[in-house]
Design an enzyme around this catalytic site. Sequence first.
Site, PDB file in Angstrom:
ATOM      1  N   HIS A  13     -50.779  -1.613  -7.283  1.00 54.20           N
ATOM      2  CA  HIS A  13     -49.946  -1.444  -6.097  1.00 54.20           C
ATOM      3  C   HIS A  13     -50.734  -1.747  -4.826  1.00 54.20           C
ATOM      4  O   HIS A  13     -51.700  -1.051  -4.515  1.00 54.20           O
ATOM      5  CB  HIS A  13     -49.441   0.008  -6.090  1.00 54.20           C
ATOM      6  CG  HIS A  13     -48.587   0.378  -4.933  1.00 54.20           C
ATOM      7  ND1 HIS A  13     -48.952   1.361  -4.032  1.00 54.20           N
ATOM      8  CD2 HIS A  13     -47.374  -0.084  -4.534  1.00 54.20           C
ATOM      9  CE1 HIS A  13     -47.994   1.490  -3.137  1.00 54.20           C
ATOM     10  NE2 HIS A  13     -47.025   0.627  -3.416  1.00 54.20           N
ATOM     11  N   HIS A  55     -48.398  -3.968   4.558  1.00 50.72           N
ATOM     12  CA  HIS A  55     -47.327  -3.035   4.204  1.00 50.72           C
ATOM     13  C   HIS A  55     -46.547  -2.507   5.399  1.00 50.72           C
ATOM     14  O   HIS A  55     -45.327  -2.633   5.479  1.00 50.72           O
ATOM     15  CB  HIS A  55     -47.882  -1.852   3.407  1.00 50.72           C
ATOM     16  CG  HIS A  55     -46.807  -0.871   3.061  1.00 50.72           C
ATOM     17  ND1 HIS A  55     -46.498   0.216   3.855  1.00 50.72           N
ATOM     18  CD2 HIS A  55     -45.912  -0.843   2.035  1.00 50.72           C
ATOM     19  CE1 HIS A  55     -45.488   0.880   3.320  1.00 50.72           C
ATOM     20  NE2 HIS A  55     -45.111   0.257   2.217  1.00 50.72           N
TER      21      HIS A  55
END
Length: 256
Positions: A13, A55
């Site tokens: 991730h 992100h």
Amino acid sequence: MFEKLPTPTIFAHRGASAHAPENTLAAFELAVRQYADAIELDVKLSADGEMVVFHDQTLERTTNGSGWIHEHSLAALKELDAGCSFDVTFCDERIPTLAEVFESVGQKTYINIELTNYRSPRDTLPEKVVTLIEQYSLAERVFFSSFNPIALRRAHKLLPQIPLGLLALSGIGGAWARSALGRSIPYQALHPALSDVTPRLIHKQHQHGCRIHAYTVNHPEDMARLFAWKIDGIFTDDPLLARGILDKLPKPEGDA
Ligand code: G3P
Ligand code: MG
């Protein structure tokens, strides 16, 4: 390309983000060295329309910059440090472009590209990403995911052979995606939050011929439980830990 992934798939991730700064080349390269099966990354557009891997919508948490990422040009973003706040040994890390990630690990792993144009859901991100995938001949190594159904539909229209993962928010906010309504998106994998995963949800997806990949699974007990429930994949910051847990589980009958 899902048929090429092992079950369960260990997705790093934002790269191996427990051990290197998230969404940096260091984190993606480490994920490959740690034998993650695939990586996950977040892509969005800079002010001048370049595909950057990052992100948050704002710069403060992971860089020495400030403000909205979409208000900065690629050149300005490249000035920023994206590693020091994680650890001083990573102070050389920069925000990578999607092309740089493709060049670095594109041929070494599989890539879940999360289309994160959440502030501008109708921008040209899907079209640009598709063009880059074709330029790097990576159509067999990537798949898309997003909480944004518009982005998924547009990517699917351009490259229908690339699988889609529908991301579901946790709790009530993700109820539509987890229900039959979500199937209006032609997805091949549901990506629910860990807290929403039950044996029933896994069974339901399998009945529809879909995979199910849960985010974000960082604790050994959660990993072991999901693996025992036959989850198809987990997103974890610590692929090394997940590999260790998986290796300790009893092997299904018939496996060597
Ligand atoms: O794709 C799984 C996960 O990355 C979705 O949430 O916020 O970490 O991008 P987020
Ligand atoms: Mg993500």
